[in-house]
Design a protein around this motif. Sequence first.
Motif, PDB file in Angstrom:
ATOM      1  N   GLN A 122       8.237   9.936  15.590  1.00 39.61           N
ATOM      2  CA  GLN A 122       9.668   9.797  15.329  1.00 39.61           C
ATOM      3  C   GLN A 122      10.121   8.355  15.480  1.00 39.61           C
ATOM      4  OE1 GLN A 122       8.237  12.224  17.192  1.00 39.61           O
ATOM      5  NE2 GLN A 122       9.528  14.060  17.303  1.00 39.61           N
ATOM      6  N   SER A 159       9.477   7.967   1.820  1.00 33.96           N
ATOM      7  CA  SER A 159      10.199   9.243   1.894  1.00 33.96           C
ATOM      8  C   SER A 159       9.741  10.127   3.050  1.00 33.96           C
ATOM      9  CB  SER A 159      10.008  10.017   0.580  1.00 33.96           C
ATOM     10  OG  SER A 159       8.622  10.314   0.387  1.00 33.96           O
ATOM     11  N   ASP A 160       8.797   9.667   3.861  1.00 37.18           N
ATOM     12  CA  ASP A 160       8.240  10.497   4.930  1.00 37.18           C
ATOM     13  C   ASP A 160       9.283  10.921   5.950  1.00 37.18           C
ATOM     14  OD1 ASP A 160       5.558  10.986   4.437  1.00 37.18           O
ATOM     15  OD2 ASP A 160       4.877   9.124   5.360  1.00 37.18           O
ATOM     16  N   THR A 161       9.282  12.211   6.292  1.00 36.46           N
ATOM     17  CA  THR A 161       9.954  12.668   7.505  1.00 36.46           C
ATOM     18  C   THR A 161       8.921  12.606   8.627  1.00 36.46           C
ATOM     19  OG1 THR A 161       9.326  14.987   7.203  1.00 36.46           O
ATOM     20  CG2 THR A 161      11.390  14.256   6.174  1.00 36.46           C
ATOM     21  N   SER A 162       9.379  12.673   9.854  1.00 30.82           N
ATOM     22  CA  SER A 162       8.420  12.649  10.957  1.00 30.82           C
ATOM     23  C   SER A 162       7.525  13.883  10.908  1.00 30.82           C
ATOM     24  CB  SER A 162       9.139  12.555  12.306  1.00 30.82           C
ATOM     25  OG  SER A 162       9.943  13.693  12.530  1.00 30.82           O
ATOM     26  N   GLU A 164       6.394  15.483   8.193  1.00 27.63           N
ATOM     27  CA  GLU A 164       5.356  15.285   7.172  1.00 27.63           C
ATOM     28  C   GLU A 164       4.293  14.314   7.656  1.00 27.63           C
ATOM     29  OE1 GLU A 164       8.366  15.962   3.356  1.00 27.63           O
ATOM     30  OE2 GLU A 164       8.000  13.948   4.137  1.00 27.63           O
ATOM     31  N   ARG A 226      15.324  10.817   8.530  1.00 27.71           N
ATOM     32  CA  ARG A 226      13.913  11.168   8.311  1.00 27.71           C
ATOM     33  C   ARG A 226      13.152  11.254   9.630  1.00 27.71           C
ATOM     34  NH1 ARG A 226      10.965   7.643   6.081  1.00 27.71           N
ATOM     35  NH2 ARG A 226      12.397   5.861   5.996  1.00 27.71           N
ATOM     36  N   ALA A 229      13.735  14.555  11.467  1.00 27.44           N
ATOM     37  CA  ALA A 229      13.429  15.784  10.732  1.00 27.44           C
ATOM     38  C   ALA A 229      11.964  16.176  10.939  1.00 27.44           C
ATOM     39  CB  ALA A 229      13.693  15.593   9.237  1.00 27.44           C
ATOM     40  N   THR A 246      19.974  17.722   7.577  1.00 29.26           N
ATOM     41  CA  THR A 246      18.573  18.133   7.680  1.00 29.26           C
ATOM     42  C   THR A 246      17.673  17.550   6.601  1.00 29.26           C
ATOM     43  OG1 THR A 246      19.163  20.157   6.490  1.00 29.26           O
ATOM     44  CG2 THR A 246      19.087  20.282   8.885  1.00 29.26           C
ATOM     45  N   PRO A 248      16.617  14.435   3.765  1.00 26.61           N
ATOM     46  CA  PRO A 248      16.761  12.988   3.588  1.00 26.61           C
ATOM     47  C   PRO A 248      17.950  12.624   2.711  1.00 26.61           C
ATOM     48  CG  PRO A 248      14.461  13.643   3.348  1.00 26.61           C
ATOM     49  CD  PRO A 248      15.259  14.907   3.426  1.00 26.61           C
TER      50      PRO A 248
END
Length: 320
Positions: A122, A159-162, A164, A226, A229, A246, A248
């Motif tokens: 994160q 575009s990564d969320t934590s 993913e 991101r 999430a 929730t 991006p």
Amino acid sequence: MRLVFAGTPEVAVPALDALLASDRHEVVAVVTRPDAVSGRGRKLVASPVAQRAEEAGIEVLKPAKPSDPDFVARLTELAPDCCPVVAYGALLRPGTLEIPVHGWVNLHFSLLPAWRGAAPVQHAVMAGDEVTGASTFLIEQGLDSGPVYGVLTEEIRPSDTSGELLDRLAHAGSRLLVATMDGIEDGALRAVPQPAEGVTLAPKISVEDARIDWTAPALRIDRVVRGCAPAPGAWTLFRGERLKVTGPVTLLPGSAELAPGELAVGKNAVRVGTGSHDVELGEVRPQGKKAMRAADWARGARIESGETLGAEPGAEPDAG
């Protein structure tokens, strides 16, 4: 080697699976956190690691604390050569650390000494890092400060969320952990002390850390959304109630028409002003409801011109 695996959440399961699949090592038991209350029924539920171990027919140990005498005695009886660890979630004391011949070896999701602590992924996303990775290291009394056996690197995509990114690291890291066990058994690996420079800390993300500051630049807001999430979830206030953001946000560099937090509702899009340029909301979750497209939320909320996100109830809007 005889292994006792320590881990608790879903992110630790790929490493357990990889060790179970290894023909060089035997997982003789699993250590995990005690069952926890979960779901609307508030029932006690075993951790994902406990559930996977039970499926595999492996002994599961759930001490309230790793220093509990009964647990220490059973671990001593098991006589592990090494205890691999992934997100176990409890502090190990010296007496417990000394039981396995080769110690406790942790898979940590950062390039140590960067991002020591509970939430390395994160923090890496929220800080805008372009590259992160995973490290295996020998656990000692300091916070993620032990000597390192091996590392791997992983690009952080825009575009990564934590969630993913953590999923990719969990699977790649599982292979690193098995390779580390192989190297320790062979005597081919030696742990190397971490450098004194470059230490950063990654404490658990608090509720306040996850609150969106609409006066911040749009890029910073994107990283917070991101990075938080799927958990704990970035949030803001709308009409005095918490609204989770929730999904991006989409950056709109050519648009800076709105004041920070000011909403603009179109037919299929919801824009919000920031400290730099506007952003478009993706998915939101109103208090007590399921996540939905921002446009659907806006239609249901019947947002009026000039309404804002982030303001405390009763707060006066900015004059400028």
